[in-house]
Write an enzyme that holds these catalytic residues in place. Sequence first.
Site, mmCIF file in Angstrom:
data_model
loop_
_atom_site.group_PDB
_atom_site.id
_atom_site.type_symbol
_atom_site.label_atom_id
_atom_site.label_comp_id
_atom_site.label_asym_id
_atom_site.label_seq_id
_atom_site.Cartn_x
_atom_site.Cartn_y
_atom_site.Cartn_z
ATOM 1 N N HIS A 116 -7.233 -4.820 10.203
ATOM 2 C CA HIS A 116 -6.973 -4.647 8.772
ATOM 3 C C HIS A 116 -5.663 -5.314 8.364
ATOM 4 O O HIS A 116 -4.737 -5.440 9.164
ATOM 5 C CB HIS A 116 -7.005 -3.161 8.358
ATOM 6 N N ASP B 102 0.811 -1.222 0.000
ATOM 7 C CA ASP B 102 0.000 0.000 0.000
ATOM 8 C C ASP B 102 0.842 1.268 0.000
ATOM 9 O O ASP B 102 2.066 1.229 0.150
ATOM 10 C CB ASP B 102 -0.946 0.015 1.212
ATOM 11 N N GLU C 59 -9.700 -2.231 5.271
ATOM 12 C CA GLU C 59 -10.310 -1.900 6.551
ATOM 13 C C GLU C 59 -11.622 -2.670 6.762
ATOM 14 O O GLU C 59 -12.258 -3.106 5.804
ATOM 15 C CB GLU C 59 -10.620 -0.392 6.592
ATOM 16 N N ASN D 196 -7.500 -2.787 14.344
ATOM 17 C CA ASN D 196 -8.890 -3.103 14.012
ATOM 18 C C ASN D 196 -8.994 -4.328 13.102
ATOM 19 O O ASN D 196 -10.057 -4.642 12.575
ATOM 20 C CB ASN D 196 -9.576 -1.904 13.352
#
Length: 240
Positions: free
Chosen positions: A138, A67, A143, A136
Amino acid sequence: MKISIKSDYREMSKEAAGIVADAIRAKPNLVLGLATGSTPLGMYKELIRIHKEEGLDFSQVVTFNLDEFCGVSPNDKQSYHYYMYENLFSHININPQNIHIPDGNVEEAEEFCRIYDKMIEEHGPIDLQVLGIGRNGHIGFNEPADKLAVDTHVTPLAEETRRVISNFFDKWENVPKKAITMGLGAIMKAKKILLLANGKKKVDIMRKFIKDRHVTTKLPASFLHLHPNVTVVMDKEAAG
């Protein structure tokens, strides 16, 4: 899924670097998927040591990064492009033409994402994909959401993710709101996946990820339970 718990971050990083180094020795033209963030820094440092002291050869290795932030220049110290050269590429004998990092400043983002997936397909599948895991759940910047993209795509960053990365930016207004990320398609097609986690801040998510044997888009990392060859390496703090 293989799980290895090491005594501390240093030992975790050595174990991870050893897995990557062994893969390169077994296949010199390895297609290697790479992650950024604080977790793999120790692994990259150890890989540099192995290259310099033991002659690990990166000259034929092909890399694809997961990314990159949108709207951040590759020359910006907060970019993942800068991160990769600062923490790995500038210290090993990798061929620059074999390095692939998403371009967060590209004008035609959708077209770029399509081309990025095509490059992965032409070189791949990825032999070994290194992943971190967000608090979280990801992986990459995939996400938690009602649905997850298969292909490389532009994605909004969750507020929790933005808070985590805000420490690297001088003010909140400069924290990126979007990123280009490899989708779950290329990640799940990788022949082998190496997931790293360290520190007390990852205890809750690692407990949830490992113990809850359900697949849900609300915890993107849970899809790794469907992969046939995943190795998780974490330190005792992350393991709780």
